[in-house]
Each structure stands twice: as structure tokens, then as C-alpha cells.
Write an enzyme that holds these catalytic residues in place. Sequence first.
Site, PDB file in Angstrom:
ATOM      1  N   TRP A  26       0.823  -1.214   0.000  1.00  0.00           N
ATOM      2  CA  TRP A  26       0.000   0.000   0.000  1.00  0.00           C
ATOM      3  C   TRP A  26       0.857   1.265   0.000  1.00  0.00           C
ATOM      4  CZ3 TRP A  26      -0.270  -3.969   3.530  1.00  0.00           C
ATOM      5  CH2 TRP A  26       0.395  -3.766   4.749  1.00  0.00           C
ATOM      6  N   ARG A  27       2.195   1.080   0.093  1.00  0.00           N
ATOM      7  CA  ARG A  27       3.077   2.250   0.030  1.00  0.00           C
ATOM      8  C   ARG A  27       3.479   2.584  -1.406  1.00  0.00           C
ATOM      9  NH1 ARG A  27       6.666   1.064   5.511  1.00  0.00           N
ATOM     10  NH2 ARG A  27       5.141   2.007   6.918  1.00  0.00           N
ATOM     11  N   GLU A  39      -5.157  -0.031   6.585  1.00  0.00           N
ATOM     12  CA  GLU A  39      -5.363   0.473   7.948  1.00  0.00           C
ATOM     13  C   GLU A  39      -6.434  -0.327   8.680  1.00  0.00           C
ATOM     14  OE1 GLU A  39      -3.724   2.456   9.813  1.00  0.00           O
ATOM     15  OE2 GLU A  39      -2.301   3.081   8.279  1.00  0.00           O
ATOM     16  N   GLN A  44      -5.311  -4.239  15.328  1.00  0.00           N
ATOM     17  CA  GLN A  44      -5.175  -5.464  16.142  1.00  0.00           C
ATOM     18  C   GLN A  44      -4.441  -6.592  15.422  1.00  0.00           C
ATOM     19  OE1 GLN A  44      -6.711  -5.173  19.150  1.00  0.00           O
ATOM     20  NE2 GLN A  44      -8.184  -3.557  18.741  1.00  0.00           N
ATOM     21  N   LEU A  82      -8.903 -13.318   9.990  1.00  0.00           N
ATOM     22  CA  LEU A  82      -8.331 -12.052  10.497  1.00  0.00           C
ATOM     23  C   LEU A  82      -8.981 -11.625  11.813  1.00  0.00           C
ATOM     24  CD1 LEU A  82      -7.752  -9.382   7.675  1.00  0.00           C
ATOM     25  CD2 LEU A  82      -6.100 -10.282   9.292  1.00  0.00           C
ATOM     26  N   TYR A 122      -8.175   7.849  14.692  1.00  0.00           N
ATOM     27  CA  TYR A 122      -6.877   7.328  14.246  1.00  0.00           C
ATOM     28  C   TYR A 122      -6.908   7.006  12.748  1.00  0.00           C
ATOM     29  CZ  TYR A 122      -3.392   4.227  12.686  1.00  0.00           C
ATOM     30  OH  TYR A 122      -2.423   3.681  11.880  1.00  0.00           O
ATOM     31  N   ASP A 140      -1.601   5.808  17.490  1.00  0.00           N
ATOM     32  CA  ASP A 140      -1.988   4.406  17.685  1.00  0.00           C
ATOM     33  C   ASP A 140      -1.064   3.809  18.751  1.00  0.00           C
ATOM     34  OD1 ASP A 140       0.445   4.041  16.434  1.00  0.00           O
ATOM     35  OD2 ASP A 140      -0.277   2.533  15.023  1.00  0.00           O
ATOM     36  N   CYS A 194      11.451   0.672  18.433  1.00  0.00           N
ATOM     37  CA  CYS A 194      11.045   1.004  19.800  1.00  0.00           C
ATOM     38  C   CYS A 194      10.062  -0.063  20.296  1.00  0.00           C
ATOM     39  CB  CYS A 194      10.418   2.401  19.810  1.00  0.00           C
ATOM     40  SG  CYS A 194      10.203   3.069  21.461  1.00  0.00           S
ATOM     41  N   CYS A 210      15.400  11.389  23.458  1.00  0.00           N
ATOM     42  CA  CYS A 210      14.512  10.493  24.209  1.00  0.00           C
ATOM     43  C   CYS A 210      14.791  10.577  25.720  1.00  0.00           C
ATOM     44  CB  CYS A 210      14.699   9.054  23.712  1.00  0.00           C
ATOM     45  SG  CYS A 210      13.646   7.886  24.580  1.00  0.00           S
TER      46      CYS A 210
HETATM   47 FE1  SF4 Z   1      12.343   4.169  21.812  1.00  0.00          FE
HETATM   48 FE2  SF4 Z   1      13.643   6.146  23.016  1.00  0.00          FE
HETATM   49 FE3  SF4 Z   1      14.845   3.832  22.667  1.00  0.00          FE
HETATM   50 FE4  SF4 Z   1      14.314   5.416  20.585  1.00  0.00          FE
HETATM   51  S1  SF4 Z   1      15.704   5.818  22.260  1.00  0.00           S
HETATM   52  S2  SF4 Z   1      14.001   3.182  20.694  1.00  0.00           S
HETATM   53  S3  SF4 Z   1      12.376   6.310  21.192  1.00  0.00           S
HETATM   54  S4  SF4 Z   1      13.068   4.180  23.918  1.00  0.00           S
END
Ligand code: SF4
Length: 361
Positions: A26-27, A39, A44, A82, A122, A140, A194, A210
Site C-alpha cells: 500500500w506504500r 489500515e 489489532q 483475520l 486514528y 496508535d 522502539c 529520548c
Molecule cells: Fe524508543 Fe527512546 Fe529507545 Fe528510541 S531511544 S528506541 S524512542 S526508547
Amino acid sequence: MPPAELSQLQNALLTWFVEHQRDLPWRKNYPAYGVWISEMMLQQTRVATVLDYYDRWMKALPSIPSVAAADEATILKLWEGLGYYARARNIHRAAKQICEQHSGEFPNDYDAIRQLPGIGPYTAGAIASIAFEQDRPVVDGNVIRVLCRLLNLDADPKAGSTQKKLWQVATDWLPSGHARNFNQGLMELGATVCHVQQPSCLLCPIQPHCQAYVHQTTETVPRRTQRKAPTPVTKAVLVLVCENQVLLRRPEQGLMQGLWTFPETLVKEEEPLVELQAEWQLRNRPNFQLQTSWPTLTHAYTTFLATLHPFYCTLTSIQADFPLEAEEQWHPLQSLPKLAMAKAHGHLRQRLLNQNNQDSP
Ligand code: SF4
């Protein structure tokens, strides 16, 4: 965050996304229809699971008018497995609405997008920003995690006040004219770097900004809310076969709405299963024989955990006056693969078809 630092964060994330984004169907040119379907499927559900479904869906229903013209059985069959089938039914309803009100073209007006069934803030923000490059934020699960960590926000992420704050931050930090890549960058970072546990901070392009990394709180932020344990339920399932036909039912409402299932009944804790089988026979269904009880299977739903006890039974002949209960129908065995079935019942279908193949000369 000071403007100069925010600008560094935005640039770092945008550059990282361009270089590291996953190649997803879809990109390619971001068609609004494709972005919408992806989307809806991704709610989920993981990307890896969605890819095959997306491909099958687009081959079968390449346009919004084709979705509107399809019958519900086709839609549900394409969605089979799904879960959360309300999403599929909402797509069907929304496609009809788009054909009636927008000549079959996905609307690019945010308010019009929000009017479509199954589209909340969202999904509307995702479609408006990704498909139409409008400056709309998205929040999200992945974005919540990334933003909470960037801010070192140790609060219940589901609380209304936290949500409000995160939507405000997502709005304030959005670089005008770059919403498509910035929003996807946040989501992609949450999905691939992350992580919930053990985020790959050393690979993170926005690590210098961060606060959770600085304060070493990445394992506790965002705060995890305790999920309520699902309620256990026990069901007996009747797999009744006669003259190459099988008895099925299709509920008209509830969790299984529109999906085919084998007839099933809730078992009270104190009710021995053998009595239950006798009860079925006594429901004016003469001449049916219990052949064997199949191994139990369990299936987790959002709020309950079902243990199914399947009984494989046969009937010598279908009398014209064989009493069918509400929503029940006989179906030829060979038509079973074409029907959209609830997931656990799909496993029983496979067991029945395998057994039937073994029994055939
Ligand atoms: Fe996540 Fe912060 Fe680690 Fe980046 S630095 S992966 S935003 S916890």
C-alpha cells in the site's frame, strides 16, 4: 521541546523513515483505497499477517465499487481468519456509502472520511495524512509508546488525560507538509525499533531526544495496564453429517454474525457432556448417532477463552421433517471450503474434510 531540537528530531525521523521503511504494497503510490484497506486490516493485526490478506483482497476486489457490489459472504470469506469481523462489515457499508455519496471515489475531506462506518480519529488521520498528505496527526499503539518514551511520560496510556496530551503532542510536533512520512515514521519506529520490551535504542534515530533513554526507564514507560483475564467458557459442538451434507448455522447477530459455525451450545459446569449429547438427540432429532468425540480445542476471544468439545455424529437420512433450529441449514460437504467460518470452527471443518478424504474409497 525547544523548536531547534524539535526540528532535529523531525529531520532525523524523516530521513530514517525514507531509508528504513519496509516495502509494503500500500506504500506504492499510496492509493486511498489501498491505504484504507490496509489500515482497517492492521487494527489489532500484525503487518506480516496482513500481507497475504491484502494481496488476496485487492485481487478479488480491486476497487471501491467492486467492494460495494460484492455480497457479504464474499467479504467475510476474504476476511476469514483475520478476526474482528465488524471491520470487514464496516468496509462493506463504507464502500456502499462512498459509491452513493462520493461517486465511488474515496473522499479526501477529513470530515467526510470521519462520516464513514468504522473510521475513528486514528484511521481518519492515517488516511488523510498518508493517502492525501494532509497535516493530520495519528496516535496508535506504536505512536503512544514512542511518544511516552520521548517524553518519559509515566502515566496510564489509556487514561483520557494521557490520550489528550499525546494527541496534542502528535499535532504540535507534526512538520507541516510532511505528515505522510512523519506519521509513518513514528509508527514504523514503534513497530521495528522502539519495541515493547528491549527497544533497540542504539539503532534509534531519535535517541538523542529520548527522555526515557536518558533516565533509563524504557522498560517501565509507557506504563503497562493489567489485562483482565479472559472468562473461561465451555461449549459442546455438534458436527452432524448426513448423506454428504453437514449441519451448519449462521448467526444473524453477535460475535459470529454472518459467519458459519457448527451448531454449538454452552455447557454449564455441572452438566456432564454425555448428557448434553443425549439432550441433542432428544430435541426431536431422531436417528442420530454419536460416532466419536473429537479432541477438544481452545480458542481465545477478546474477553473469553472457549474450550470446545466437538461431537462427530451421523444421521442415516435427512427426513423432510427433520427439525432445523433457528439459523441452521444443511450444506454439501464439498461447499465447506468456500464458506467463511469462525476460526475455531474452521479448524473443525479441516478435521471433517480430512476425515472425509480418508473415509472416501
Ligand atoms: Fe524508543 Fe527512546 Fe529507545 Fe528510541 S531511544 S528506541 S524512542 S526508547
